[in-house]
Design a protein around this motif. Structure first.
Motif, PDB file in Angstrom:
ATOM      1  N   GLY A 157     -12.155 -25.683  -8.809  1.00 27.43           N
ATOM      2  CA  GLY A 157     -12.325 -24.663  -9.824  1.00 27.43           C
ATOM      3  C   GLY A 157     -13.611 -24.886 -10.601  1.00 27.43           C
ATOM      4  N   PRO A 158     -13.794 -24.188 -11.722  1.00 28.44           N
ATOM      5  CA  PRO A 158     -15.070 -24.279 -12.448  1.00 28.44           C
ATOM      6  C   PRO A 158     -15.400 -25.667 -12.958  1.00 28.44           C
ATOM      7  N   GLY A 159     -14.395 -26.431 -13.428  1.00 23.44           N
ATOM      8  CA  GLY A 159     -14.666 -27.782 -13.908  1.00 23.44           C
ATOM      9  C   GLY A 159     -15.132 -28.707 -12.803  1.00 23.44           C
ATOM     10  N   GLY A 160     -14.407 -28.686 -11.681  1.00 23.22           N
ATOM     11  CA  GLY A 160     -14.776 -29.535 -10.554  1.00 23.22           C
ATOM     12  C   GLY A 160     -16.116 -29.159  -9.963  1.00 23.22           C
ATOM     13  N   ALA A 448      -3.928 -24.475 -20.416  1.00 25.77           N
ATOM     14  CA  ALA A 448      -4.583 -23.253 -19.950  1.00 25.77           C
ATOM     15  C   ALA A 448      -5.647 -22.809 -20.950  1.00 25.77           C
ATOM     16  N   SER A 449      -6.885 -22.705 -20.487  1.00 19.28           N
ATOM     17  CA  SER A 449      -8.010 -22.418 -21.369  1.00 19.28           C
ATOM     18  C   SER A 449      -9.010 -21.531 -20.637  1.00 19.28           C
ATOM     19  N   LEU A 450     -10.271 -21.560 -21.079  1.00 19.27           N
ATOM     20  CA  LEU A 450     -11.301 -20.667 -20.561  1.00 19.27           C
ATOM     21  C   LEU A 450     -12.166 -21.356 -19.512  1.00 19.27           C
ATOM     22  N   VAL A 451     -12.735 -20.551 -18.622  1.00 17.14           N
ATOM     23  CA  VAL A 451     -13.660 -21.064 -17.609  1.00 17.14           C
ATOM     24  C   VAL A 451     -14.819 -21.799 -18.265  1.00 17.14           C
ATOM     25  N   VAL A 452     -15.338 -21.263 -19.357  1.00 18.10           N
ATOM     26  CA  VAL A 452     -16.520 -21.865 -19.989  1.00 18.10           C
ATOM     27  C   VAL A 452     -16.216 -23.266 -20.517  1.00 18.10           C
ATOM     28  N   TRP A 453     -15.001 -23.506 -21.000  1.00 16.92           N
ATOM     29  CA  TRP A 453     -14.637 -24.851 -21.445  1.00 16.92           C
ATOM     30  C   TRP A 453     -14.541 -25.804 -20.251  1.00 16.92           C
ATOM     31  N   ALA A 454     -14.042 -25.335 -19.135  1.00 15.47           N
ATOM     32  CA  ALA A 454     -13.972 -26.178 -17.936  1.00 15.47           C
ATOM     33  C   ALA A 454     -15.372 -26.557 -17.466  1.00 15.47           C
ATOM     34  N   ILE A 455     -16.307 -25.603 -17.526  1.00 13.47           N
ATOM     35  CA  ILE A 455     -17.691 -25.899 -17.135  1.00 13.47           C
ATOM     36  C   ILE A 455     -18.280 -26.972 -18.041  1.00 13.47           C
ATOM     37  N   ARG A 456     -18.052 -26.825 -19.338  1.00 13.53           N
ATOM     38  CA  ARG A 456     -18.562 -27.840 -20.265  1.00 13.53           C
ATOM     39  C   ARG A 456     -17.972 -29.210 -19.948  1.00 13.53           C
ATOM     40  N   ASP A 457     -16.646 -29.252 -19.769  1.00 10.42           N
ATOM     41  CA  ASP A 457     -15.997 -30.529 -19.461  1.00 10.42           C
ATOM     42  C   ASP A 457     -16.567 -31.145 -18.185  1.00 10.42           C
ATOM     43  N   GLY A 458     -16.750 -30.322 -17.148  1.00  7.58           N
ATOM     44  CA  GLY A 458     -17.255 -30.834 -15.882  1.00  7.58           C
ATOM     45  C   GLY A 458     -18.648 -31.423 -16.003  1.00  7.58           C
ATOM     46  N   ARG A 459     -19.503 -30.754 -16.743  1.00  8.14           N
ATOM     47  CA  ARG A 459     -20.871 -31.264 -16.947  1.00  8.14           C
ATOM     48  C   ARG A 459     -20.858 -32.576 -17.731  1.00  8.14           C
ATOM     49  N   GLU A 460     -20.038 -32.625 -18.788  1.00 12.24           N
ATOM     50  CA  GLU A 460     -19.953 -33.847 -19.586  1.00 12.24           C
ATOM     51  C   GLU A 460     -19.387 -35.003 -18.770  1.00 12.24           C
ATOM     52  N   ALA A 461     -18.334 -34.733 -18.000  1.00 13.86           N
ATOM     53  CA  ALA A 461     -17.728 -35.791 -17.197  1.00 13.86           C
ATOM     54  C   ALA A 461     -18.704 -36.308 -16.146  1.00 13.86           C
ATOM     55  N   ALA A 462     -19.501 -35.418 -15.561  1.00 14.10           N
ATOM     56  CA  ALA A 462     -20.486 -35.853 -14.564  1.00 14.10           C
ATOM     57  C   ALA A 462     -21.473 -36.836 -15.182  1.00 14.10           C
TER      58      ALA A 462
END
Length: 478
Positions: A157-160, A448-462
């Motif tokens: 998904g968007p986070g991954g 359950a949240s927004l795509v934009v929050w998942a994107i932020r989390d994924g970038r930070e985790a990377a």
């Protein structure tokens, strides 16, 4: 020069891209907004006030540098504007389409607060990135140097995918595992095409594949491969599974035929859009054509369901929500779009059961009124005695939200710490779990949240994973 081009909100009115007429757009699954012409995008960007404290930026989860790329767009410097927008956002063309701008950047625009109408930030963002794809400004992923370390990401998904993008650009070997036959998660199978056409998602996935990201699809962790096996194959692991377990109702008749979960319904519709063949039973059960449809819920998923049912040819579509319009969690813009397309909203109505026996025939509805605010500050619905009635229905879609699956049990990882809600417990900044080298992002952490929050989390985790890998290299060198 820039000041002369900007601050036009007093003389130039807010103007969204043209919206296709309801009677036309409700016949297909194409996106409902047409594209800006370049001069219109420049004109609307020039309405930005270039305020000293950009609340649009501070209320964007990714903190996109919105005023600066609006200024560049107004000046006709579109490639520079795109490069600035994508510097903080892995998928700006997707956020421009599906972010609830009315609750985030646009809802906090200074000129909106002063009564002049917000800058159309989302539409300009979409215009910029679509133009970038057309003009070849979106560059392939080409790491300057390959690295030996590898990271396994569970969930496409968007986070991954956001994490995969950051890691791969730094030369890390990345493998993404996903239960579905296509990557993209809810962007592929949960969001209808009239909000996000699937080629938009597929082109990003192709970019990742061409850049060296390996996808292992149709892979259910805990069944097809163990979590321990994934940990053993990689130097770090990122959990980005999302939340897919549908909330249910404990009411009479909930197991009747024709009472279905929202995600099952939306996935079937999206699969048909891809041209997939569905099992005959699902093709009939998860199809709204010729049926009286009732959707239960007031969030964005409910809006996706009602608008999908209209396009599938339902004879009527009603949405039941237990609070009023002002207190619904979904986007007001999406609610308006649904009403234009023929959806009827029944406010202050809650289901108490289903009639019809083996096959649903109706929803038993309780009328509600709003009482005192609850713990979240929203008014709590209260039952009106003696006001029950039955709403006829052939198909009932329950869009009541999602809960996390029990990952510690499914993956045989009893040591993986979760919260009392069942979400994975992870550090707020690094997204590290209690297991060494294991990180978690997106809905499986937030709920359950927004795509934009998942994107932020994924970038930070990377970024955190890169630091973790660097520490391992230092230890190895010592």
């Amino acid at each position: 020069m820039a000041k002369e081009r900007m601050l036009r909100f007093v003389t130039v009115a807010r103007e969204m891209p043209e919206k296709r007429p309801p009677d036309l757009r409700s016949q297909d699954f194409h996106e409902i907004y047409r594209d800006y012409a370049t001069d219109k995008a420049e004109e609307q960007s020039a309405r930005c006030s270039q305020c000293g404290v950009p609340y649009c930026q501070s209320h964007c989860p990714l903190h996109n540098n919105i005023p600066d790329w609006l200024r560049l767009t107004a000046e006709g410097r579109l490639q520079e504007a795109y490069e600035l927008s994508q510097a903080t956002n892995t998928f700006p063309e997707i956020c421009g389409r599906i972010c609830p701008q009315d609750r985030l950047c646009e809802g906090n625009c200074v000129i909106e607060k002063s009564g002049h109408g917000t800058v159309t930030i989302g539409s300009v963002e979409k215009f910029l990135t679509d133009t970038a794809w057309e003009m070849g400004w979106v560059k392939p992923i080409k790491p300057a140097k390959e690295r030996a370390e590898s990271v396994g990401i569970i969930g496409a998904g968007p986070g991954g995918l956001a994490a995969a993008d950051v890691l791969r650009r730094r030369g890390v070997q990345v493998t993404v595992y996903d239960r579905y036959d296509r990557a993209g998660g809810l962007m592929t199978y949960g969001i209808p095409g009239f909000k996000l056409e699937k080629p938009v998602v597929m082109q990003r996935i192709a970019q990742l594949e061409n850049g060296g990201v390996q996808f292992v699809l149709n892979c259910n962790v805990g069944q097809d491969i163990s979590f321990d096996a994934i940990r053993g194959q990689h130097d770090a692991v990122l959990i980005a599974t999302g939340v897919y377990k549908a909330r249910d109702l404990a009411v009479p008749g909930v197991g009747a035929g024709g009472v279905v979960a929202a995600l099952d319904y939306l996935t079937a519709s999206n699969r048909k859009g891809f041209g997939d063949d569905l099992p005959q039973a699902d093709a009939e059960r998860l199809n709204a054509e010729g049926k009286r449809v009732v959707v239960i819920g007031g969030g964005d998923t409910a809006m996706d369901c009602v608008r999908t049912a209209i396009r599938e040819g339902a004879t009527s579509v009603k949405c039941l929500y237990r609070r009023d319009r002002a207190n619904m969690p979904g986007s007001q813009r999406e609610t308006q779009n649904a009403e234009e397309e023929g959806v009827e909203f029944v406010w202050l109505a809650a289901p108490k059961g289903f009639t019809g026996g083996a096959q649903v025939e109706g929803v038993m509805v309780q009328r509600m009124r709003l009482g005192p605010p609850d713990a979240t500050g929203r008014q709590s619905p209260e039952l009106i005695e003696g006001a029950d009635y039955v709403e006829p229905a052939d198909l009932v879609i329950m869009a009541l939200g999602f809960e996390p699956e029990d990952l510690p049990a499914q993956w045989e990882q009893p040591d993986l710490k979760v919260t009392r809600w069942g979400t994975v417990r992870a550090d707020f900044q690094t997204h590290a779990t209690n297991l060494p080298g294991v990180y978690a992002v997106g809905d499986i952490v937030r709920g359950a949240s927004l795509v934009v929050w998942a994107i932020r989390d994924g970038r930070e985790a990377a970024d955190a994973i890169l630091n973790y890998l660097a520490q391992g290299a230092v230890v190895a060198a010592e």
